[in-house]
Design a protein around this motif. Structure first.
Motif, short mmCIF file in Angstrom:
data_model
loop_
_atom_site.label_atom_id
_atom_site.label_comp_id
_atom_site.label_asym_id
_atom_site.label_seq_id
_atom_site.Cartn_x
_atom_site.Cartn_y
_atom_site.Cartn_z
N GLN A 138 0.83 -1.20 0.00
CA GLN A 138 0.00 0.00 0.00
C GLN A 138 0.87 1.25 0.00
OE1 GLN A 138 -3.33 0.13 2.69
NE2 GLN A 138 -3.69 -2.07 2.55
N SER A 139 0.18 2.37 0.00
CA SER A 139 0.89 3.64 -0.11
C SER A 139 1.49 4.05 1.23
CB SER A 139 -0.08 4.72 -0.59
OG SER A 139 0.62 5.92 -0.79
N LEU A 140 2.27 5.12 1.18
CA LEU A 140 2.80 5.72 2.40
C LEU A 140 1.77 6.72 2.90
CD1 LEU A 140 5.37 5.24 0.33
CD2 LEU A 140 6.59 6.27 2.22
N MET A 141 1.35 6.53 4.13
CA MET A 141 0.35 7.42 4.70
C MET A 141 1.05 8.37 5.67
SD MET A 141 -2.89 6.64 7.17
CE MET A 141 -1.88 6.72 8.64
N LEU A 142 0.94 9.66 5.41
CA LEU A 142 1.56 10.64 6.29
C LEU A 142 0.85 10.64 7.63
CD1 LEU A 142 3.60 12.96 6.68
CD2 LEU A 142 1.85 14.52 5.81
N MET A 143 1.63 10.43 8.69
CA MET A 143 1.05 10.42 10.03
C MET A 143 1.17 11.80 10.68
SD MET A 143 2.70 6.89 11.44
CE MET A 143 1.85 6.98 13.01
N ALA A 144 2.37 12.37 10.59
CA ALA A 144 2.60 13.62 11.29
C ALA A 144 3.86 14.30 10.78
CB ALA A 144 2.73 13.36 12.79
N THR A 145 3.89 15.59 11.01
CA THR A 145 5.07 16.40 10.70
C THR A 145 5.72 16.75 12.02
OG1 THR A 145 3.98 17.31 8.75
CG2 THR A 145 5.89 18.50 9.61
N SER A 146 6.99 16.40 12.13
CA SER A 146 7.74 16.63 13.36
C SER A 146 8.53 17.91 13.23
CB SER A 146 8.68 15.43 13.56
OG SER A 146 9.58 15.65 14.62
N ASN A 147 8.32 18.84 14.14
CA ASN A 147 8.97 20.13 14.08
C ASN A 147 9.94 20.28 15.25
OD1 ASN A 147 7.22 21.17 11.85
ND2 ASN A 147 5.65 20.96 13.43
N GLU A 148 11.18 20.61 14.95
CA GLU A 148 12.20 20.76 15.98
C GLU A 148 11.82 21.84 16.97
OE1 GLU A 148 14.66 23.45 16.24
OE2 GLU A 148 15.57 22.52 18.00
N GLY A 149 11.78 21.48 18.24
CA GLY A 149 11.53 22.45 19.29
C GLY A 149 10.07 22.82 19.50
N SER A 150 9.19 22.18 18.77
CA SER A 150 7.77 22.48 18.97
C SER A 150 6.94 21.21 18.79
CB SER A 150 7.30 23.56 18.00
OG SER A 150 7.38 23.12 16.67
N LYS A 151 5.65 21.35 18.99
CA LYS A 151 4.79 20.17 18.91
C LYS A 151 4.66 19.69 17.48
CE LYS A 151 1.87 21.28 22.89
NZ LYS A 151 0.49 21.57 23.35
N ALA A 152 4.46 18.38 17.35
CA ALA A 152 4.25 17.80 16.03
C ALA A 152 2.85 18.15 15.53
CB ALA A 152 4.42 16.29 16.09
N THR A 153 2.73 18.15 14.22
CA THR A 153 1.43 18.38 13.58
C THR A 153 0.93 17.05 13.06
OG1 THR A 153 2.17 20.58 12.89
CG2 THR A 153 0.21 19.67 11.81
N TYR A 154 -0.20 16.60 13.57
CA TYR A 154 -0.71 15.28 13.21
C TYR A 154 -1.75 15.38 12.10
CZ TYR A 154 1.56 13.40 17.36
OH TYR A 154 2.49 13.03 18.29
N GLU A 155 -1.77 14.37 11.24
CA GLU A 155 -2.79 14.30 10.20
C GLU A 155 -4.10 13.84 10.80
OE1 GLU A 155 -2.28 15.27 6.80
OE2 GLU A 155 -0.61 16.12 7.96
#
Lengths: 118, 111
Positions: free
Chosen positions: A42-59
């Protein structure tokens, strides 16, 4: 090209335990890293964007309390699967973009971590 | 949101040319990338198109038409080692840059 290293490559754990996966950019600094999940064929499903020094952004649909992301330095992001269950078994892949790659769209991927929850 | 469509499978013979199409719907579109993934491995970057037209990199070329929300990957002089999955992926800005992948096209190259 830039190198992203992921560890462990394979992990087997019991249901209810937590598992930490590390993603390191070896020869560049990554203010942003991305965590993907991939089921077989299957495809790659984006779970979250990890940002240095701050909270991650979740899909949408990804439980932030289940998949804890920490990006404490410019070269390291970690994904912790908490209270893992068999349905969390999957291939988890991290990626990062080198600063020079901002305009090329190129993502560098780690080797992936195959999680099996018994 | 974002959505991408690409064929699920393509079969071709060694030495042939194959084209894998990709259509997309997205907001905040910046560009279209292509990645190759062999079974059990990590995706590797092939190409990126931000502007309309054809980009050529060796045996691989990629095309983008922003007005048609359409792109394709062209593989020439196919080799057995090209058997893999190929993903188109949109790079979009929705409060932050992200890359969303299509479902992938499995390419089988036969002798």
């Amino acid at each position: 090209g830039a190198v992203v290293s992921q560890h462990p490559s394979r992990v087997i754990c019991k249901s209810g335990t937590s598992v930490k996966i590390e993603c390191r950019s070896l020869d560049f600094q990554a203010t942003t890293m991305f965590w993907y999940r991939q089921f077989p064929k299957q495809s790659l499903m984006l779970m979250a964007t990890s940002n240095e020094g701050s909270k991650a952004t979740y899909e949408q649909g990804v439980e932030k309390d289940k998949f804890l992301i920490n990006h404490a330095s410019l070269t390291l992001s970690t994904l912790t699967v908490t209270s893992a269950h068999p349905e969390d078994s999957s291939f988890y892949i991290c990626s990062a973009r080198e600063l020079a790659g901002v305009n090329t769209g190129e993502l560098f991927f780690g080797e992936g971590s195959r999680l099996t929850v018994l | 949101g974002q959505s991408l469509e690409q064929p699920s499978e393509v079969t071709a013979v060694e030495g042939a040319i194959v084209q894998i199409n990709c259509t997309y719907q997205t907001s905040g579109f910046y560009g279209l990338s292509w990645y190759q993934q062999h079974d059990g491995g990590a995706p590797t970057f092939l190409s990126y198109n931000a502007l309309d037209g054809l980009e050529e990199t060796g045996r691989f070329s990629s095309f983008l038409s922003r007005s048609d929300s359409y792109g394709y990957l062209l593989l020439q002089e196919l080799q057995m080692k090209d058997s893999a999955s190929y993903f188109c992926a949109v790079r979009a800005y929705t409060g932050g840059f992200k890359t969303i992948f299509g479902a992938g096209t499995r390419l089988f190259v036969k002798a």
